[in-house]
Design a protein around this motif. Structure first.
Motif, PDB file in Angstrom:
ATOM      1  N   ALA A   1       0.849  -1.196   0.000  1.00 48.22           N
ATOM      2  CA  ALA A   1       0.000   0.000   0.000  1.00 48.22           C
ATOM      3  C   ALA A   1       0.882   1.243   0.000  1.00 48.22           C
ATOM      4  O   ALA A   1       1.965   1.252   0.575  1.00 48.22           O
ATOM      5  N   GLN A   2       0.400   2.291  -0.651  1.00 42.26           N
ATOM      6  CA  GLN A   2       1.112   3.556  -0.695  1.00 42.26           C
ATOM      7  C   GLN A   2       0.100   4.673  -0.492  1.00 42.26           C
ATOM      8  O   GLN A   2      -1.023   4.606  -0.987  1.00 42.26           O
ATOM      9  N   VAL A   3       0.505   5.700   0.235  1.00 48.65           N
ATOM     10  CA  VAL A   3      -0.361   6.846   0.488  1.00 48.65           C
ATOM     11  C   VAL A   3       0.146   8.013  -0.348  1.00 48.65           C
ATOM     12  O   VAL A   3       1.325   8.370  -0.298  1.00 48.65           O
ATOM     13  N   LEU A   4      -0.757   8.591  -1.156  1.00 53.52           N
ATOM     14  CA  LEU A   4      -0.434   9.752  -1.976  1.00 53.52           C
ATOM     15  C   LEU A   4      -1.178  10.948  -1.397  1.00 53.52           C
ATOM     16  O   LEU A   4      -2.404  10.921  -1.278  1.00 53.52           O
ATOM     17  N   PHE A   5      -0.455  11.994  -1.044  1.00 55.80           N
ATOM     18  CA  PHE A   5      -1.056  13.145  -0.399  1.00 55.80           C
ATOM     19  C   PHE A   5      -1.448  14.208  -1.416  1.00 55.80           C
ATOM     20  O   PHE A   5      -0.789  14.370  -2.441  1.00 55.80           O
ATOM     21  N   TRP A   6      -2.512  14.938  -1.106  1.00 52.24           N
ATOM     22  CA  TRP A   6      -3.014  16.005  -1.956  1.00 52.24           C
ATOM     23  C   TRP A   6      -2.073  17.199  -1.862  1.00 52.24           C
ATOM     24  O   TRP A   6      -1.697  17.635  -0.787  1.00 52.24           O
ATOM     25  N   SER A   7      -1.691  17.729  -3.014  1.00 54.43           N
ATOM     26  CA  SER A   7      -0.870  18.934  -3.082  1.00 54.43           C
ATOM     27  C   SER A   7      -1.740  20.058  -3.629  1.00 54.43           C
ATOM     28  O   SER A   7      -2.027  20.088  -4.837  1.00 54.43           O
ATOM     29  N   PRO A   8      -2.175  20.996  -2.774  1.00 49.24           N
ATOM     30  CA  PRO A   8      -3.005  22.096  -3.272  1.00 49.24           C
ATOM     31  C   PRO A   8      -2.262  22.953  -4.301  1.00 49.24           C
ATOM     32  O   PRO A   8      -2.875  23.483  -5.218  1.00 49.24           O
ATOM     33  N   GLN A   9      -0.942  23.089  -4.154  1.00 45.98           N
ATOM     34  CA  GLN A   9      -0.164  23.896  -5.091  1.00 45.98           C
ATOM     35  C   GLN A   9      -0.138  23.268  -6.481  1.00 45.98           C
ATOM     36  O   GLN A   9      -0.272  23.960  -7.488  1.00 45.98           O
ATOM     37  N   ASN A  10       0.043  21.952  -6.549  1.00 46.41           N
ATOM     38  CA  ASN A  10       0.126  21.252  -7.838  1.00 46.41           C
ATOM     39  C   ASN A  10      -1.220  20.735  -8.329  1.00 46.41           C
ATOM     40  O   ASN A  10      -1.312  20.232  -9.439  1.00 46.41           O
ATOM     41  N   ARG A  11      -2.244  20.813  -7.484  1.00 49.51           N
ATOM     42  CA  ARG A  11      -3.595  20.326  -7.800  1.00 49.51           C
ATOM     43  C   ARG A  11      -3.560  18.875  -8.260  1.00 49.51           C
ATOM     44  O   ARG A  11      -4.139  18.501  -9.282  1.00 49.51           O
ATOM     45  N   ARG A  12      -2.871  18.020  -7.479  1.00 51.65           N
ATOM     46  CA  ARG A  12      -2.822  16.605  -7.792  1.00 51.65           C
ATOM     47  C   ARG A  12      -2.391  15.820  -6.564  1.00 51.65           C
ATOM     48  O   ARG A  12      -1.840  16.370  -5.620  1.00 51.65           O
ATOM     49  N   PHE A  13      -2.649  14.512  -6.604  1.00 55.86           N
ATOM     50  CA  PHE A  13      -2.186  13.605  -5.557  1.00 55.86           C
ATOM     51  C   PHE A  13      -0.813  13.105  -5.972  1.00 55.86           C
ATOM     52  O   PHE A  13      -0.612  12.670  -7.087  1.00 55.86           O
ATOM     53  N   GLN A  14       0.147  13.163  -5.017  1.00 58.54           N
ATOM     54  CA  GLN A  14       1.511  12.733  -5.324  1.00 58.54           C
ATOM     55  C   GLN A  14       2.150  12.098  -4.125  1.00 58.54           C
ATOM     56  O   GLN A  14       1.733  12.230  -3.040  1.00 58.54           O
TER      57      GLN A  14
END
Length: 187
Positions: A174-187
């Motif tokens: 499993a991997q957790v991808l966090f929301w980046s408000p600056q990039n407007r994407r999950f990374q």
């Protein structure tokens, strides 16, 4: 049998501590989440993309250009294939409506089968479905092709006062991808 956890985030709520942690140094990944924060993808209803496009033609006008730009799908050919294969079970493409990023809008997890991509003349990412998280305006927030390994989205975490996170799985990992408000994407 003990499990080592890596704490990925925490928050104090009165006398409660809310933790986001994942298992490490184990043959199987373990994700530990405080109750109430987890939403599993499997618990949300899937609707055939063909049905969504027929019911909301304006939505298709916003989504199809993103599919063309990101995957190289021809919108007209895609709509024709979906109409011709409307009775396919399971559907070649499905949509799940999620509320991940904020309360003001609903995002869509679009899942395209390898068979659909093959019918469109594209090479599929192995045997795994292609999954895209998009806004209703067609903005691409996540693609499992970005990693090159096509992990499967299994759910999301939405802490009340913190940034949301997607949970993806590749095999047992499993991997957790966090929301980046600056990039407007999950990374």
């Amino acid at each position: 049998d003990g499990q080592t956890l890596e704490i990925m985030g925490h928050r104090q709520q009165g006398d409660r501590v809310v933790l986001l942690a994942r298992g490490v140094a184990s043959p199987r990944s373990l994700l530990v989440v405080t109750p109430g924060l987890w939403q599993a993808a499997a618990t949300h209803q899937s609707v055939a993309l063909n049905t969504v496009l027929a019911d909301q033609p304006g939505l298709g006008d916003r989504l199809l250009p993103t599919l063309q730009n990101h995957l190289g799908l021809n919108p007209t050919a895609l709509k024709t294939t979906l109409q011709q294969q409307a009775s396919a079970i399971p559907p070649l493409a499905t949509v799940q409506r999620w509320q991940v990023v904020d309360d003001a809008s609903t995002e869509m997890l679009l899942t395209l089968t390898p068979e659909l991509l093959t019918l469109q003349g594209l090479s599929a990412a192995g045997e795994q479905p292609t999954q895209l998280l998009l806004t209703a305006q067609g903005e691409l927030l996540y693609s499992n092709l970005w990693s090159g390994t096509a992990p499967k989205v299994v759910g999301w975490l939405r802490p009340p006062s913190d940034q949301p996170a997607l949970v993806v799985r590749q095999g047992d990992r499993a991997q957790v991808l966090f929301w980046s408000p600056q990039n407007r994407r999950f990374q």
